[in-house]
Structures are given as structure tokens and as C-alpha cells.
Write a protein that holds these residues in place. Structure first.
Motif, PDB file in Angstrom:
ATOM      1  N   ASN A 112     -15.628   7.166  14.534  1.00  0.00           N
ATOM      2  CA  ASN A 112     -14.351   6.471  14.472  1.00  0.00           C
ATOM      3  C   ASN A 112     -13.318   7.426  13.899  1.00  0.00           C
ATOM      4  O   ASN A 112     -13.425   7.812  12.732  1.00  0.00           O
ATOM      5  CB  ASN A 112     -14.471   5.226  13.590  1.00  0.00           C
ATOM      6  N   GLY A 114     -10.522   7.062  12.756  1.00  0.00           N
ATOM      7  CA  GLY A 114      -9.854   6.574  11.546  1.00  0.00           C
ATOM      8  C   GLY A 114     -10.549   7.067  10.286  1.00  0.00           C
ATOM      9  O   GLY A 114      -9.929   7.297   9.259  1.00  0.00           O
ATOM     10  N   ASN A 115     -11.875   7.285  10.392  1.00  0.00           N
ATOM     11  CA  ASN A 115     -12.668   7.787   9.268  1.00  0.00           C
ATOM     12  C   ASN A 115     -12.319   9.206   8.879  1.00  0.00           C
ATOM     13  O   ASN A 115     -12.625   9.650   7.786  1.00  0.00           O
ATOM     14  CB  ASN A 115     -14.151   7.843   9.665  1.00  0.00           C
ATOM     15  N   LYS A 117      -9.339  10.830   9.819  1.00  0.00           N
ATOM     16  CA  LYS A 117      -7.921  11.123  10.012  1.00  0.00           C
ATOM     17  C   LYS A 117      -7.351  11.901   8.827  1.00  0.00           C
ATOM     18  O   LYS A 117      -6.432  12.698   8.977  1.00  0.00           O
ATOM     19  CB  LYS A 117      -7.176   9.802  10.176  1.00  0.00           C
ATOM     20  N   GLN A 118      -7.956  11.635   7.650  1.00  0.00           N
ATOM     21  CA  GLN A 118      -7.406  12.304   6.468  1.00  0.00           C
ATOM     22  C   GLN A 118      -7.608  13.816   6.508  1.00  0.00           C
ATOM     23  O   GLN A 118      -6.945  14.558   5.803  1.00  0.00           O
ATOM     24  CB  GLN A 118      -7.997  11.711   5.170  1.00  0.00           C
ATOM     25  N   ASP A 147     -11.201  -1.484   9.057  1.00  0.00           N
ATOM     26  CA  ASP A 147     -10.130  -0.776   8.369  1.00  0.00           C
ATOM     27  C   ASP A 147      -9.434  -1.714   7.359  1.00  0.00           C
ATOM     28  O   ASP A 147      -9.202  -2.886   7.643  1.00  0.00           O
ATOM     29  CB  ASP A 147      -9.125  -0.320   9.430  1.00  0.00           C
ATOM     30  N   ARG A 149      -6.423  -1.954   6.362  1.00  0.00           N
ATOM     31  CA  ARG A 149      -5.131  -2.554   6.751  1.00  0.00           C
ATOM     32  C   ARG A 149      -5.334  -3.829   7.570  1.00  0.00           C
ATOM     33  O   ARG A 149      -4.647  -4.820   7.383  1.00  0.00           O
ATOM     34  CB  ARG A 149      -4.297  -1.553   7.558  1.00  0.00           C
ATOM     35  N   GLN A 150      -6.303  -3.799   8.484  1.00  0.00           N
ATOM     36  CA  GLN A 150      -6.554  -5.008   9.277  1.00  0.00           C
ATOM     37  C   GLN A 150      -7.143  -6.113   8.404  1.00  0.00           C
ATOM     38  O   GLN A 150      -6.831  -7.278   8.584  1.00  0.00           O
ATOM     39  CB  GLN A 150      -7.518  -4.714  10.440  1.00  0.00           C
ATOM     40  N   SER A 165      -7.998  -2.909  15.363  1.00  0.00           N
ATOM     41  CA  SER A 165      -8.588  -1.729  14.751  1.00  0.00           C
ATOM     42  C   SER A 165      -9.126  -0.780  15.825  1.00  0.00           C
ATOM     43  O   SER A 165      -8.883   0.430  15.798  1.00  0.00           O
ATOM     44  CB  SER A 165      -9.700  -2.188  13.810  1.00  0.00           C
ATOM     45  N   TRP A 168      -6.320   0.895  17.715  1.00  0.00           N
ATOM     46  CA  TRP A 168      -5.675   1.911  16.886  1.00  0.00           C
ATOM     47  C   TRP A 168      -6.534   3.183  16.851  1.00  0.00           C
ATOM     48  O   TRP A 168      -6.027   4.295  16.990  1.00  0.00           O
ATOM     49  CB  TRP A 168      -5.458   1.366  15.459  1.00  0.00           C
ATOM     50  N   GLU A 169      -7.854   2.993  16.699  1.00  0.00           N
ATOM     51  CA  GLU A 169      -8.753   4.161  16.698  1.00  0.00           C
ATOM     52  C   GLU A 169      -8.607   4.924  18.021  1.00  0.00           C
ATOM     53  O   GLU A 169      -8.542   6.155  18.043  1.00  0.00           O
ATOM     54  CB  GLU A 169     -10.219   3.713  16.531  1.00  0.00           C
ATOM     55  N   LEU A 172      -5.590   7.200  18.311  1.00  0.00           N
ATOM     56  CA  LEU A 172      -5.645   8.488  17.619  1.00  0.00           C
ATOM     57  C   LEU A 172      -6.153   9.584  18.562  1.00  0.00           C
ATOM     58  O   LEU A 172      -5.748  10.748  18.460  1.00  0.00           O
ATOM     59  CB  LEU A 172      -6.555   8.401  16.387  1.00  0.00           C
TER      60      LEU A 172
END
Ligand code: SF4
Length: 371
Positions: A112, A114-115, A117-118, A147, A149-150, A165, A168-169, A172
Motif C-alpha cells: 500500500n 500510503g504506508n 509515502k513518508q 488509514d 484520515r478515513q 482509502s 487514494w492509494e 499515489l
């Protein structure tokens, strides 16, 4: 009054883009595939390959292996090379393992974005590497790891939260032109899961990997998965499935295959049609059905065998099947393709059915209709 025409199948498949997980196509017009996941430590290469071989023998088409440590990542190349079926590496948080999995020749990676992204630019680098290698990515959103935010927005893992979610993933990767993606939005509640996939199916054309997560022990998990997958697949939603059970993974595969066969999405193999028995039964139907099932185990032909307890529905069902028995008065009438071929004493029913099944199977194999 005439009857309306009723289609022979449940629904047309949702139109999804097709991706390639190694030699197995997922999405588009590809048949719905069955996958599972190993339970061994991936770094233990021998036991992992042994389990993959067992899964392959049970009909598994794609296998996923967890990759939580460097040792697991290091094992991927050997496992991907020696596995008979495409291997998907399941990676969380660690972008370096993703690159390693792609280099190792894994057929796909579950990650994912999102995991990760940082980590600056890592999503872009993964998109580039996966694109260059032709390695698709599965984005797998689970209720348990939704996530933040969700979760804040929806309060819990609702279908909308799961789908938002997941999309959004995907975005990216899409930012970098990468669309070689399949998606899952798993939940342990079949109602939430079904609604999440329905919503997702409307919102994108990516192929969908169906799963009820943490479905539970074999009995409960089988029912939850069958109900949820049945609802979705009957609407044409779903391109690959994984039944999650707290049981050996080969069991997951058996259940998955049976679900597809039941829905007519795969040619049926051996099918035992046995009556539930009732006060009219003149033989022990359970025992008879168990013995016939055991005697025919491993038979790889689309054979329908009816085992019926009495003469009420017995002859009718037995006639509809390729082979059947209708029992009564300590005897069994044996039917082949709708004709009574002989009547045998109760003690000979099982062996006669098995003998006849072998003959029919041989003929089917000669005629090229083995599954
Ligand atoms: Fe009862 Fe006969 Fe029907 Fe079996 S076939 S359920 S024994 S009526």
C-alpha cells in the motif's frame, strides 16, 4: 402465459482492465482465479516451497508470501524461481523489500503506497521499477489497517471509508502513470465487504481481488466467504479470490474452487448430489455418500453422482446425474446416464458406483472432457 427467458449464467462480468500476474491473467475476460497464502516463515525456503507445492497440487493458481524481514526478502528470489505458480510478495512499510521483490522476479507485489509515502520519492521509484519489470501491484485495504484520515472521517471501516482509502492509494501510483494494479477492500463482515466491493466496482476499472478478512475457523470462514463471494460474483464482480481461513491453506483453495464451481464460473469437477435423508430413507445415506466421496476422491472429471436414500426423489435425481443410485428395500438401483443398468444388494452399492464412475471417467478422458 409464457415464461421469460432466463439466462443460463448469473450475470455478465464487470468490465475490468486485465493485468498479468506471471502467466495468470487477472481481470478482463480471464477466468476468476483462486489464490492463497503460505503460513510458513518465508525465510524457511524448503518448508515454504513444500507448502507451495501442496497448494499447487490442490489447484491454487497464485500464491502470496509474507515478507516482514530482510531474511524473508532474501528468500524471494529462490522461492519465485522454484515455485510452480506465480508468487506475490506481501510487503508493508518497507520500500526496500519492494525493490528486492521486483528484482527477485516475483509475479506481483502487494503493497500500500500510503504506508511508504513518508519516504521521499519512493512511490515514484516503485512505480518506475514495477513498470520496467512488468510487475503489477495489489493495493490491499483492510478494515484493520485503515488509514487514520478515513477512520476519523467515517468513524469506522465503512464501505465508503474502505473504497476512499483504496482509491487514494491508487492515486499515489496513478500520479506516476502507473495503473498495473488490482485492488482488495477486505472486511470481516460480509455485508460491509460486499457493499465495499460493489462501490469500488462502480468507481474504477481495476481488477478486484475478493476476500473476507479474518473470516475465522474453517466452518465459519467457509460460509462467510461463500456468501460474500457468491453475492459479488453473481453480480459479475470479482476477478481473483482468496478464501481466508484459520486452517491449512490448501483448505482455502478447495473452498475457493468449490465456490467458483458452484456458481458455474468454472467447470465442475466431481459433484456428489446426495439427499439429506429423512424418515423414508431405507439406507444410511450419510455413510453411503461419505464412502462414495472417499472412493472417488481425486477424480478429475466433471462427473455428477447422485446418492439418494429412497425411491421418492431417488430415481429422478439419479436419472439426471451421470451416475446414481436410488436405494430401497436393501437394494440399490444403479443408473448410468438416465438408464437403470443394474440392481445390486446394499452391500455392493459403493463398489458398483465406484466401478461405474471409473468407466465413465475413462470414457470422458478418451473423449477429452476431463477438467
Ligand atoms: Fe428422504 Fe428419499 Fe428424499 Fe432422501 S430421497 S430425502 S430418503 S425422500
Amino acid at each position: 402465459l409464457g415464461m421469460p427467458d432466463v439466462p443460463a449464467k448469473l450475470a455478465d462480468r464487470r468490465v475490468s482492465r486485465k493485468i498479468q500476474v506471471g502467466p495468470v491473467a487477472v481481470g478482463g475476460d480471464a477466468p476468476v482465479s483462486v489464490q492463497s497464502m503460505t503460513t510458513t516463515r518465508t525465510a524457511d525456503i524448503g518448508p515454504t516451497l513444500q507448502q507451495i507445492a501442496e497448494l499447487t497440487a490442490s489447484g491454487c493458481q497464485i500464491v502470496r508470501v509474507a515478507c516482514p524481514t530482510q531474511d524473508d526478502a532474501d528468500a524471494l528470489a529462490t522461492i519465485a524461481r522454484k515455485s510452480q505458480i506465480p508468487v506475490i510478495a506481501d510487503i508493508h512499510f518497507q520500500p526496500k523489500y519492494v525493490f528486492q521483490a521486483i528484482d527477485a522476479g516475483c509475479a506481483a507485489v502487494r503493497v500500500n503506497p500510503g504506508n511508504i509515502k513518508q519516504f521521499d520519492d519512493k512511490v515514484k521509484e516503485i512505480a518506475t521499477a514495477a513498470s520496467a519489470a512488468g510487475t503489477p501491484i495489489r493495493i490491499g485495504v483492510n478494515a484493520g489497517s485503515l488509514d487514520k484520515r478515513q477512520l476519523e472521517k467515517y468513524g469506522k471501516a465503512t464501505p465508503e471509508a474502505l473504497v476512499e482509502s483504496a482509491l487514494w492509494e491508487c492515486s499515489l501510483f496513478e500520479e506516476h502513470g502507473f495503473r498495473d494494479i488490482k485492488i482488495s477492500v477486505k472486511h470481516n463482515d460480509p455485508v460491509v465487504m460486499v457493499n465495499a466491493y460493489r462501490l469500488l466496482a462502480q468507481r474504477c476499472d481495476y481488477p478486484l481481488h475478493l476476500g473476507v478478512t479474518e473470516a475465522g475457523p474453517a466452518f465459519q470462514g467457509t460460509i462467510k466467504s461463500a456468501v460474500a463471494f457468491g453475492a459479488l460474483l453473481s453480480e459479475g464482480i470479482g476477478d481473483t479470490i482468496r478464501v481466508s481461513l484459520s486452517a491449512p491453506p490448501a483448505e482455502e483453495v478447495k473452498v475457493g474452487i468449490q465456490i467458483l464451481e458452484s456458481l458455474g464460473l468454472r467447470q465442475r469437477g466431481l459433484e456428489i448430489v446426495s439427499c439429506p435423508s429423512c424418515g423414508r430413507a431405507q439406507v444410511d445415506v450419510y455413510k453411503l455418500a461419505d464412502e462414495v466421496t472417499a472412493g472417488l476422491e481425486g477424480m478429475d472429471v466433471p462427473l455428477r453422482v447422485a446418492v439418494m436414500g429412497c425411491v421418492v426423489n431417488g430415481p429422478g435425481e439419479a436419472r439426471e446425474a451421470d451416475l446414481g443410485v436410488a436405494s430401497g428395500n436393501g437394494k440399490g438401483q444403479i443408473f448410468v446416464k438416465g438408464e437403470v443398468i443394474k440392481t445390486v444388494p446394499e452391500s455392493k452399492i459403493v463398489e458398483t458406483l465406484i466401478d461405474e464412475a471409473m468407466k465413465i471417467a475413462e470414457q470422458m478422458e478418451k473423449d477429452g472432457i476431463a477438467s
